[in-house]
Design a protein around this motif. Structure first.
Motif, PDB file in Angstrom:
ATOM      1  N   LEU A  95       5.052   2.665  -4.792  1.00 40.45           N
ATOM      2  CA  LEU A  95       6.054   1.805  -4.178  1.00 40.45           C
ATOM      3  C   LEU A  95       5.395   0.647  -3.456  1.00 40.45           C
ATOM      4  O   LEU A  95       4.424   0.843  -2.719  1.00 40.45           O
ATOM      5  CB  LEU A  95       6.890   2.609  -3.182  1.00 40.45           C
ATOM      6  CG  LEU A  95       7.828   1.835  -2.264  1.00 40.45           C
ATOM      7  CD1 LEU A  95       8.978   1.220  -3.059  1.00 40.45           C
ATOM      8  CD2 LEU A  95       8.362   2.731  -1.164  1.00 40.45           C
ATOM      9  N   ASP A  96       5.920  -0.539  -3.662  1.00 40.59           N
ATOM     10  CA  ASP A  96       5.527  -1.703  -2.867  1.00 40.59           C
ATOM     11  C   ASP A  96       6.452  -1.691  -1.651  1.00 40.59           C
ATOM     12  O   ASP A  96       7.642  -1.992  -1.762  1.00 40.59           O
ATOM     13  CB  ASP A  96       5.731  -2.986  -3.680  1.00 40.59           C
ATOM     14  CG  ASP A  96       5.536  -4.253  -2.869  1.00 40.59           C
ATOM     15  OD1 ASP A  96       5.403  -4.188  -1.635  1.00 40.59           O
ATOM     16  OD2 ASP A  96       5.539  -5.335  -3.483  1.00 40.59           O
ATOM     17  N   PHE A 103       5.859   0.830  -9.527  1.00 36.94           N
ATOM     18  CA  PHE A 103       4.914   0.727 -10.627  1.00 36.94           C
ATOM     19  C   PHE A 103       4.531   2.121 -11.108  1.00 36.94           C
ATOM     20  O   PHE A 103       4.403   3.043 -10.292  1.00 36.94           O
ATOM     21  CB  PHE A 103       3.640   0.008 -10.171  1.00 36.94           C
ATOM     22  CG  PHE A 103       3.888  -1.355  -9.616  1.00 36.94           C
ATOM     23  CD1 PHE A 103       3.837  -2.468 -10.437  1.00 36.94           C
ATOM     24  CD2 PHE A 103       4.192  -1.537  -8.274  1.00 36.94           C
ATOM     25  CE1 PHE A 103       4.073  -3.734  -9.924  1.00 36.94           C
ATOM     26  CE2 PHE A 103       4.418  -2.803  -7.757  1.00 36.94           C
ATOM     27  CZ  PHE A 103       4.363  -3.906  -8.587  1.00 36.94           C
ATOM     28  N   SER A 104       4.294   2.249 -12.411  1.00 32.86           N
ATOM     29  CA  SER A 104       3.774   3.495 -12.968  1.00 32.86           C
ATOM     30  C   SER A 104       2.308   3.623 -12.588  1.00 32.86           C
ATOM     31  O   SER A 104       1.547   2.667 -12.694  1.00 32.86           O
ATOM     32  CB  SER A 104       3.912   3.483 -14.493  1.00 32.86           C
ATOM     33  OG  SER A 104       3.150   4.536 -15.050  1.00 32.86           O
ATOM     34  N   GLN A 111       8.148  -0.683 -12.908  1.00 37.01           N
ATOM     35  CA  GLN A 111       9.203   0.299 -13.177  1.00 37.01           C
ATOM     36  C   GLN A 111      10.521  -0.024 -12.482  1.00 37.01           C
ATOM     37  O   GLN A 111      11.562   0.480 -12.886  1.00 37.01           O
ATOM     38  CB  GLN A 111       8.744   1.698 -12.747  1.00 37.01           C
ATOM     39  CG  GLN A 111       7.519   2.178 -13.491  1.00 37.01           C
ATOM     40  CD  GLN A 111       7.772   2.352 -14.966  1.00 37.01           C
ATOM     41  OE1 GLN A 111       8.693   3.055 -15.362  1.00 37.01           O
ATOM     42  NE2 GLN A 111       6.969   1.690 -15.799  1.00 37.01           N
ATOM     43  N   LYS A 112      10.468  -0.828 -11.434  1.00 42.38           N
ATOM     44  CA  LYS A 112      11.683  -1.178 -10.707  1.00 42.38           C
ATOM     45  C   LYS A 112      11.525  -2.582 -10.148  1.00 42.38           C
ATOM     46  O   LYS A 112      10.502  -2.911  -9.560  1.00 42.38           O
ATOM     47  CB  LYS A 112      11.947  -0.188  -9.570  1.00 42.38           C
ATOM     48  CG  LYS A 112      13.201  -0.492  -8.776  1.00 42.38           C
ATOM     49  CD  LYS A 112      13.377   0.460  -7.610  1.00 42.38           C
ATOM     50  CE  LYS A 112      14.565  -0.001  -6.788  1.00 42.38           C
ATOM     51  NZ  LYS A 112      14.409   0.308  -5.383  1.00 42.38           N
ATOM     52  N   ALA A 113      12.555  -3.395 -10.343  1.00 44.85           N
ATOM     53  CA  ALA A 113      12.564  -4.770  -9.835  1.00 44.85           C
ATOM     54  C   ALA A 113      12.428  -4.738  -8.315  1.00 44.85           C
ATOM     55  O   ALA A 113      12.833  -3.769  -7.678  1.00 44.85           O
ATOM     56  CB  ALA A 113      13.839  -5.478 -10.259  1.00 44.85           C
ATOM     57  N   PRO A 114      11.825  -5.758  -7.774  1.00 45.65           N
ATOM     58  CA  PRO A 114      11.488  -7.047  -8.373  1.00 45.65           C
ATOM     59  C   PRO A 114      10.141  -7.074  -9.093  1.00 45.65           C
ATOM     60  O   PRO A 114       9.690  -8.141  -9.499  1.00 45.65           O
ATOM     61  CB  PRO A 114      11.475  -7.996  -7.186  1.00 45.65           C
ATOM     62  CG  PRO A 114      11.031  -7.148  -6.045  1.00 45.65           C
ATOM     63  CD  PRO A 114      11.620  -5.783  -6.312  1.00 45.65           C
TER      64      PRO A 114
END
Length: 135
Positions: A95-96, A103-104, A111-114
């Motif tokens: 997670l950012d 991200f994977s 994997q998820k926007a943004p």
């Protein structure tokens, strides 16, 4: 003649900007090694966070018995902020915390926007019982 010069300048500026990536992760020297045994001791759920390497630290992931991958922890979403991704418990996602992007940790893919671009991956080799991460 002035019109031709103006067109030439616009043309050059256009092509000078082509090929430049926005929000890229800069190249920083990375030269890190750890033994397989030490990795097993220090890693949590097959994931090791290494500070003071790359832009925002390294994340080394064991994806199978003898297969590892290494990424820069710097998120590709607004990388100028050098926001370090953090692994999520029990799943191979990172997670950012600054943007909410994910991200994977298997291949670095968004994997998820943004998030739109993969995490920066580093070369990783296993030499005997040493895990070597370099760029």
């Amino acid at each position: 003649m002035k019109k031709l010069a103006a067109i030439a300048i616009v043309f050059l500026l256009f092509f000078a900007s082509c090929g430049k990536e926005e929000n890229y992760i800069p190249d920083y020297p990375v030269n890190y090694s750890i033994t397989v045994a030490e990795f097993s001791i220090r890693a949590t759920n097959g994931i090791l966070l290494v500070p003071n390497q790359g832009v925002a630290g390294l994340i080394i992931v064991r994806i199978s018995t003898n297969e590892y991958v290494a990424f820069d922890r710097c998120s590709t979403v607004n990388p100028e902020k050098a926001c370090a991704v953090t692994p999520e418990d029990g799943i191979f996602l990172a997670l950012d915390p600054c943007s909410g992007g994910k991200f994977s940790l298997l291949d670095g893919s968004p994997q998820k926007a943004p998030a739109k671009r993969a995490l920066k991956r580093y070369a990783l080799n296993i030499a005997g019982q040493q895990i070597l991460v370099r760029n």
